[in-house]
Structure formats: structure tokens, C-alpha cells
Design a protein around this motif. Structure first.
Motif, PDB file in Angstrom:
ATOM      1  N   SER A   1       0.826  -1.210   0.000  1.00  0.00           N
ATOM      2  CA  SER A   1       0.000   0.000   0.000  1.00  0.00           C
ATOM      3  C   SER A   1       0.861   1.260   0.000  1.00  0.00           C
ATOM      4  N   THR A   2       1.917   1.249   0.785  1.00  0.00           N
ATOM      5  CA  THR A   2       2.801   2.413   0.860  1.00  0.00           C
ATOM      6  C   THR A   2       3.415   2.721  -0.500  1.00  0.00           C
ATOM      7  N   ILE A   3       3.954   1.688  -1.142  1.00  0.00           N
ATOM      8  CA  ILE A   3       4.569   1.857  -2.457  1.00  0.00           C
ATOM      9  C   ILE A   3       3.530   2.278  -3.490  1.00  0.00           C
ATOM     10  N   ALA A   4       2.357   1.644  -3.442  1.00  0.00           N
ATOM     11  CA  ALA A   4       1.305   1.954  -4.421  1.00  0.00           C
ATOM     12  C   ALA A   4       0.844   3.402  -4.287  1.00  0.00           C
ATOM     13  N   LYS A   5       0.691   3.877  -3.047  1.00  0.00           N
ATOM     14  CA  LYS A   5       0.286   5.274  -2.824  1.00  0.00           C
ATOM     15  C   LYS A   5       1.334   6.233  -3.386  1.00  0.00           C
ATOM     16  N   GLN A   6       2.605   5.957  -3.088  1.00  0.00           N
ATOM     17  CA  GLN A   6       3.688   6.825  -3.552  1.00  0.00           C
ATOM     18  C   GLN A   6       3.746   6.845  -5.079  1.00  0.00           C
TER      19      GLN A   6
ATOM     20  N   TYR B   1      -1.712   9.040 -10.956  1.00  0.00           N
ATOM     21  CA  TYR B   1      -2.661   7.970 -11.234  1.00  0.00           C
ATOM     22  C   TYR B   1      -3.620   7.837 -10.045  1.00  0.00           C
ATOM     23  N   ILE B   2      -4.669   7.056 -10.237  1.00  0.00           N
ATOM     24  CA  ILE B   2      -5.609   6.756  -9.154  1.00  0.00           C
ATOM     25  C   ILE B   2      -5.077   5.564  -8.370  1.00  0.00           C
TER      26      ILE B   2
ATOM     27  N   LYS C   1      -3.586  13.955   3.174  1.00  0.00           N
ATOM     28  CA  LYS C   1      -2.828  12.703   3.125  1.00  0.00           C
ATOM     29  C   LYS C   1      -2.373  12.360   1.710  1.00  0.00           C
ATOM     30  N   GLY C   2      -3.059  12.915   0.723  1.00  0.00           N
ATOM     31  CA  GLY C   2      -2.660  12.678  -0.658  1.00  0.00           C
ATOM     32  C   GLY C   2      -3.158  11.377  -1.250  1.00  0.00           C
ATOM     33  N   TYR C   3      -4.157  10.752  -0.638  1.00  0.00           N
ATOM     34  CA  TYR C   3      -4.739   9.526  -1.189  1.00  0.00           C
ATOM     35  C   TYR C   3      -6.183   9.387  -0.717  1.00  0.00           C
TER      36      TYR C   3
END
Length: 232
Positions: free
Chosen positions: A17-22, A29-30, A78-80
Motif C-alpha cells: 500500500s505504501t509503495i502503491a500510494k507513492q 494515477y488513481i 494525506k494525498g490519497y
């Protein structure tokens, strides 16, 4: 410029999740956290008496799946996107060890997976998406242009999860967290419907000895290379 689908699968507590958010933020991207979707259904099941240490009323939960409305609402600070269950923000509530103890059992129910996959396909129909979970590259988006499978040793993942829980002020024992990780690995990998496995064309990343910055740099370069390839 053509956009792509990026599928990040792997074991629990590998930092997907951390990598995907970054990555989603970097690429504009979404981001979709499918693990949060399954945790949300688990949270609903717990709060409505369908699952506990003593029992799991699968049929009762299945009968109420139409009552479960999930959505992601973007949090600018939070940016997500944070997950909402029937209009209520449950982003923090679903991150407890108690929810973790039940989520694999709920996620193994075929009717639950069918409901979730339908929503996930809808979210990714226009591409330009980074989605992480257990079966994104094998079941949800087998045609994804970039597939990544993340793993790490059970001890490493348990230590990360334990530190995360302690930082939130939640009471936890390392042995309990490690047991939860091992049990989830077994259930996720051995369930009949959409078991956790690495897609044949997925890139394996073992981050047992990788820092977050190093890992992100590797994944980001993979994504940029694939986007260039698709647009060349």
C-alpha cells in the motif's frame, strides 16, 4: 499519452500500500487499496455479529452484501483516497490487529470476492490506476501492463507490522503479530477462490533488506520504463 494499469500483489505487510500510494502520486494515477476493501467488509461483519473468535456466519454475511456500500474519498492532506463504509470514514478503524485476524477468512468467501472484483474492474476501466492486493495481476487485471509481486520474510513483515501498531498506541505482542502474519499467508495462499500467487509475468521484489526509498526508486523506474514502452 496512454496510461497503464499497475498491479501490485504480494504477502501481507510487505509495504504494498505504501509503495502503491507513492507511485500513484508520482504518476498522477488513481490509487485503489483493495486490501482496505476486504478489511471494510470484515469490519462490517464484525460489527454486525457475523464473525468472531467463536463463529463465522458466512450465509448471514452473504445475505447482507448488498447493504455494504464502499467508496474512496480523496484526502488532500494525506494525498490519497480513504475508504468509507456506508458513508462513514473507517480508514483508521480497519487497521487494527483484530480486523487483521479475520480478514483472510472473509476474503476467502467467493461471494465477497465476486462483489469486490466487480467494483475493482469498474475502478480500473479507464486505466491510469495503481491497485494493490492479493490477486490483482492474476484475477482482476491479468492484462495489466505492469505486474509486481512483493514479498519479505515473515519475521521482517511481523516486525514492521508490530512497530506500526505500537506507533499507533495499540497494544500488541510480537509473537501474536507473527502468528497472524503466518496464518494469513497460509489462508491467502491455500484458499480455493483466487489464491495468492505470483503471476507468471510479474516482477518479484523481495524487500526483506530494502529501505523504502530504495524500493520506491526501483518500482518507479519499472513504471516509467513500461509507460515509455507502451507509448513508443
Amino acid at each position: 499519452m496512454k496510461k497503464i494499469i499497475i498491479a501490485i500483489d504480494g504477502h501481507s505487510s510487505t509495504g504494498k500500500s505504501t509503495i502503491a500510494k507513492q507511485l500513484a502520486k508520482e504518476l498522477e494515477y488513481i490509487y485503489v487499496d483493495t486490501g482496505a476493501m476486504y478489511r471494510a467488509v470484515t469490519y462490517y461483519a464484525m460489527n454486525n455479529g457475523f464473525i468472531s473468535e467463536e463463529h463465522f456466519d458466512r450465509e448471514g454475511l452473504i445475505a447482507q452484501l448488498n447493504e455494504i456500500q464502499l467508496s474512496f474519498v480523496f484526502n488532500e492532506d494525506k494525498g490519497y483516497g480513504e475508504i468509507y463504509l456506508n458513508g462513514k470514514n473507517i480508514e483508521e478503524a480497519i487497521r487494527t490487529l483484530r480486523v487483521s485476524n479475520f480478514v483472510s477468512a472473509v476474503a476467502a468467501v467467493p461471494e465477497v470476492r465476486k462483489m469486490q472484483v466487480k467494483q475493482q474492474l469498474e475502478l480500473g476501466k479507464n486505466k491510469g490506476i495503481v491497485m494493490d492486493g492479493r490477486d490483482i495481476g492474476t484475477v482482476v487485471f491479468p492484462e495489466a501492463e505492469l505486474k509486481i509481486f512483493m514479498t519479505a520474510s515473515a519475521d521482517t513483515r511481523a516486525k514492521r507490522r508490530y512497530d506500526e501498531l505500537k506507533a499507533k498506541g495499540e497494544k500488541a505482542q510480537f509473537a501474536e503479530v507473527l502468528k497472524n502474519i503466518q496464518e494469513r499467508d497460509y489462508v491467502d495462499s491455500n484458499r480455493e477462490d483466487s489464491p495468492l500467487k505470483q503471476a507468471e509475468d510479474a516482477v518479484l521484489i523481495d524487500n526483506s533488506n530494502m529501505g523504502e526509498k530504495e524500493q520506491f526508486a526501483v518500482v518507479k523506474q519499472m513504471a516509467l520504463d513500461k509507460i515509455r514502452q507502451v507509448n513508443s
